[in-house]
Scaffold this motif. Structure first.
Motif, PDB file in Angstrom:
ATOM      1  N   LEU A  96      -5.915  -2.108  -2.357  1.00 39.62           N
ATOM      2  CA  LEU A  96      -6.348  -2.982  -1.269  1.00 39.62           C
ATOM      3  C   LEU A  96      -6.511  -2.200   0.028  1.00 39.62           C
ATOM      4  O   LEU A  96      -7.456  -2.435   0.795  1.00 39.62           O
ATOM      5  N   ALA A  97      -5.616  -1.266   0.280  1.00 35.13           N
ATOM      6  CA  ALA A  97      -5.728  -0.439   1.487  1.00 35.13           C
ATOM      7  C   ALA A  97      -7.024   0.374   1.457  1.00 35.13           C
ATOM      8  O   ALA A  97      -7.739   0.452   2.464  1.00 35.13           O
ATOM      9  N   ARG A  98      -7.340   0.953   0.315  1.00 33.60           N
ATOM     10  CA  ARG A  98      -8.589   1.720   0.184  1.00 33.60           C
ATOM     11  C   ARG A  98      -9.816   0.825   0.354  1.00 33.60           C
ATOM     12  O   ARG A  98     -10.858   1.269   0.825  1.00 33.60           O
ATOM     13  N   CYS A  99      -9.693  -0.427  -0.040  1.00 28.66           N
ATOM     14  CA  CYS A  99     -10.803  -1.378   0.092  1.00 28.66           C
ATOM     15  C   CYS A  99     -10.969  -1.891   1.518  1.00 28.66           C
ATOM     16  O   CYS A  99     -11.951  -2.560   1.827  1.00 28.66           O
ATOM     17  N   GLY A 100     -10.002  -1.614   2.388  1.00 29.94           N
ATOM     18  CA  GLY A 100     -10.122  -2.017   3.783  1.00 29.94           C
ATOM     19  C   GLY A 100      -9.221  -3.139   4.234  1.00 29.94           C
ATOM     20  O   GLY A 100      -9.383  -3.658   5.344  1.00 29.94           O
ATOM     21  N   ALA A 101      -8.253  -3.539   3.416  1.00 30.20           N
ATOM     22  CA  ALA A 101      -7.297  -4.566   3.845  1.00 30.20           C
ATOM     23  C   ALA A 101      -6.416  -4.003   4.954  1.00 30.20           C
ATOM     24  O   ALA A 101      -6.040  -2.833   4.928  1.00 30.20           O
ATOM     25  N   HIS A 102      -6.099  -4.844   5.915  1.00 26.25           N
ATOM     26  CA  HIS A 102      -5.200  -4.461   7.007  1.00 26.25           C
ATOM     27  C   HIS A 102      -3.775  -4.914   6.741  1.00 26.25           C
ATOM     28  O   HIS A 102      -2.854  -4.465   7.409  1.00 26.25           O
ATOM     29  N   GLY A 103      -3.631  -5.832   5.797  1.00 29.08           N
ATOM     30  CA  GLY A 103      -2.314  -6.365   5.498  1.00 29.08           C
ATOM     31  C   GLY A 103      -2.279  -6.992   4.129  1.00 29.08           C
ATOM     32  O   GLY A 103      -3.318  -7.231   3.504  1.00 29.08           O
ATOM     33  N   VAL A 104      -1.055  -7.243   3.672  1.00 34.40           N
ATOM     34  CA  VAL A 104      -0.829  -7.854   2.367  1.00 34.40           C
ATOM     35  C   VAL A 104       0.102  -9.048   2.559  1.00 34.40           C
ATOM     36  O   VAL A 104       1.088  -8.969   3.288  1.00 34.40           O
ATOM     37  N   ILE A 105      -0.235 -10.125   1.889  1.00 35.86           N
ATOM     38  CA  ILE A 105       0.586 -11.331   1.842  1.00 35.86           C
ATOM     39  C   ILE A 105       1.109 -11.430   0.419  1.00 35.86           C
ATOM     40  O   ILE A 105       0.351 -11.254  -0.531  1.00 35.86           O
ATOM     41  N   SER A 106       2.402 -11.716   0.274  1.00 31.39           N
ATOM     42  CA  SER A 106       2.969 -11.846  -1.067  1.00 31.39           C
ATOM     43  C   SER A 106       4.314 -12.549  -0.992  1.00 31.39           C
ATOM     44  O   SER A 106       4.950 -12.592   0.061  1.00 31.39           O
ATOM     45  N   THR A 107       4.736 -13.054  -2.125  1.00 36.92           N
ATOM     46  CA  THR A 107       6.089 -13.590  -2.251  1.00 36.92           C
ATOM     47  C   THR A 107       7.059 -12.520  -2.740  1.00 36.92           C
ATOM     48  O   THR A 107       8.251 -12.779  -2.829  1.00 36.92           O
ATOM     49  N   HIS A 108       6.548 -11.332  -3.026  1.00 35.52           N
ATOM     50  CA  HIS A 108       7.350 -10.271  -3.645  1.00 35.52           C
ATOM     51  C   HIS A 108       7.676  -9.152  -2.656  1.00 35.52           C
ATOM     52  O   HIS A 108       6.777  -8.446  -2.187  1.00 35.52           O
ATOM     53  N   ALA A 109       8.959  -8.964  -2.367  1.00 33.46           N
ATOM     54  CA  ALA A 109       9.402  -7.960  -1.396  1.00 33.46           C
ATOM     55  C   ALA A 109       8.973  -6.537  -1.753  1.00 33.46           C
ATOM     56  O   ALA A 109       8.567  -5.790  -0.852  1.00 33.46           O
ATOM     57  N   PRO A 110       9.036  -6.092  -3.021  1.00 36.39           N
ATOM     58  CA  PRO A 110       8.612  -4.714  -3.301  1.00 36.39           C
ATOM     59  C   PRO A 110       7.148  -4.445  -2.928  1.00 36.39           C
ATOM     60  O   PRO A 110       6.815  -3.358  -2.440  1.00 36.39           O
ATOM     61  N   VAL A 111       6.293  -5.423  -3.121  1.00 37.77           N
ATOM     62  CA  VAL A 111       4.888  -5.297  -2.740  1.00 37.77           C
ATOM     63  C   VAL A 111       4.789  -5.152  -1.221  1.00 37.77           C
ATOM     64  O   VAL A 111       4.038  -4.316  -0.701  1.00 37.77           O
ATOM     65  N   LEU A 112       5.549  -5.960  -0.500  1.00 40.13           N
ATOM     66  CA  LEU A 112       5.512  -5.921   0.957  1.00 40.13           C
ATOM     67  C   LEU A 112       6.091  -4.619   1.498  1.00 40.13           C
ATOM     68  O   LEU A 112       5.577  -4.073   2.482  1.00 40.13           O
ATOM     69  N   LYS A 113       7.120  -4.100   0.854  1.00 40.79           N
ATOM     70  CA  LYS A 113       7.667  -2.795   1.262  1.00 40.79           C
ATOM     71  C   LYS A 113       6.627  -1.702   1.064  1.00 40.79           C
ATOM     72  O   LYS A 113       6.477  -0.818   1.909  1.00 40.79           O
ATOM     73  N   ALA A 114       5.895  -1.765  -0.041  1.00 41.12           N
ATOM     74  CA  ALA A 114       4.830  -0.787  -0.290  1.00 41.12           C
ATOM     75  C   ALA A 114       3.748  -0.902   0.783  1.00 41.12           C
ATOM     76  O   ALA A 114       3.227   0.108   1.262  1.00 41.12           O
ATOM     77  N   ALA A 115       3.424  -2.125   1.180  1.00 40.30           N
ATOM     78  CA  ALA A 115       2.417  -2.340   2.217  1.00 40.30           C
ATOM     79  C   ALA A 115       2.871  -1.713   3.539  1.00 40.30           C
ATOM     80  O   ALA A 115       2.112  -0.987   4.184  1.00 40.30           O
ATOM     81  N   GLN A 116       4.100  -2.003   3.936  1.00 39.31           N
ATOM     82  CA  GLN A 116       4.612  -1.412   5.171  1.00 39.31           C
ATOM     83  C   GLN A 116       4.618   0.109   5.095  1.00 39.31           C
ATOM     84  O   GLN A 116       4.320   0.782   6.075  1.00 39.31           O
ATOM     85  N   GLY A 117       4.946   0.646   3.926  1.00 40.81           N
ATOM     86  CA  GLY A 117       4.959   2.094   3.738  1.00 40.81           C
ATOM     87  C   GLY A 117       3.598   2.728   3.952  1.00 40.81           C
ATOM     88  O   GLY A 117       3.502   3.911   4.298  1.00 40.81           O
ATOM     89  N   LEU A 118       2.535   1.949   3.760  1.00 39.31           N
ATOM     90  CA  LEU A 118       1.169   2.432   3.967  1.00 39.31           C
ATOM     91  C   LEU A 118       0.641   2.079   5.355  1.00 39.31           C
ATOM     92  O   LEU A 118      -0.530   2.303   5.655  1.00 39.31           O
ATOM     93  N   GLY A 119       1.498   1.479   6.183  1.00 43.46           N
ATOM     94  CA  GLY A 119       1.068   1.097   7.520  1.00 43.46           C
ATOM     95  C   GLY A 119       0.318  -0.214   7.586  1.00 43.46           C
ATOM     96  O   GLY A 119      -0.318  -0.528   8.594  1.00 43.46           O
ATOM     97  N   LEU A 120       0.396  -0.992   6.509  1.00 46.33           N
ATOM     98  CA  LEU A 120      -0.264  -2.300   6.478  1.00 46.33           C
ATOM     99  C   LEU A 120       0.703  -3.374   6.966  1.00 46.33           C
ATOM    100  O   LEU A 120       1.922  -3.230   6.866  1.00 46.33           O
ATOM    101  N   VAL A 121       0.155  -4.459   7.475  1.00 44.43           N
ATOM    102  CA  VAL A 121       0.953  -5.617   7.846  1.00 44.43           C
ATOM    103  C   VAL A 121       1.501  -6.246   6.567  1.00 44.43           C
ATOM    104  O   VAL A 121       0.773  -6.407   5.583  1.00 44.43           O
TER     105      VAL A 121
END
Length: 188
Positions: A78-103
């Protein structure tokens, strides 16, 4: 890094794109922040490209994109596709997003008092960039418990919002913004 607070102050209604047929309406909306709650692996890049071309900040609900699994590889895609952030109910996904500088927006459903306690414990373990509470009519119940843990945590209400009067009521109650799939609400 995206200034989420500024985006939320800019427009209290976040267009929540549930159908790509509404993409033109989301592009025309005054809000700079857009939730992408639909799509499939083969078309999400095109949706994000159009949003980015219109200078919109797109947060994608990874849990709702067909063909993507809820893991860090999907977040990188998603980051490569141009997403600025990720919405999810799953904390590991959100931690990965923050690790990439995404919201990272944690979505939580307040079905009962146990769900609120679970949301509170989740924020104690991992503080996302924002929490989206569904359905919106009960989102106010989450403000005090969540802000007791993270005082500046943006809280967004979503689901079952049918009028601008409801949006105003939620904002007056302390909600930072409201996500809405009803395009007639995308005017503010």
């Amino acid at each position: 890094m995206i200034d989420l607070d500024a985006l939320l102050r800019d427009s209290r209604v976040i267009p929540a794109l549930r159908d790509t047929r509404d993409l033109d309406a989301a592009l025309a909306a005054p809000a700079r922040l857009v939730w992408v709650l639909t799509g499939e692996i083969g078309g999400i890049a095109d949706v994000l490209a159009r949003l980015n071309a219109a200078r919109k900040t797109a947060c994608v609900n990874l849990d709702l994109v067909a063909g993507l699994s809820g893991d860090s590889a999907a977040v990188r895609y998603l980051a490569r596709c141009g997403a600025h952030g990720v919405i999810s109910t799953h904390a590991p996904v959100l931690k990965a997003a923050q690790g990439l500088g995404l919201v990272a927006v944690q979505r939580t459903f307040l079905l009962d008092s146990q769900a609120l306690a679970t949301a509170r414990r989740s924020v104690e373990r991992f503080v996302p960039d924002a929490v989206e509470v569904l359905p919106a009519p009960v989102a106010g119940r989450a403000i005090a418990p969540l802000r007791a843990i993270a005082p500046t945590l943006p809280i967004i209400a979503g689901g079952l919002v049918g009028s601008l009067a409801e949006v105003d009521q939620l904002v007056r109650a302390g909600i930072d913004a409201v996500s809405a799939s009803e395009s007639t609400l995308w005017v503010v």
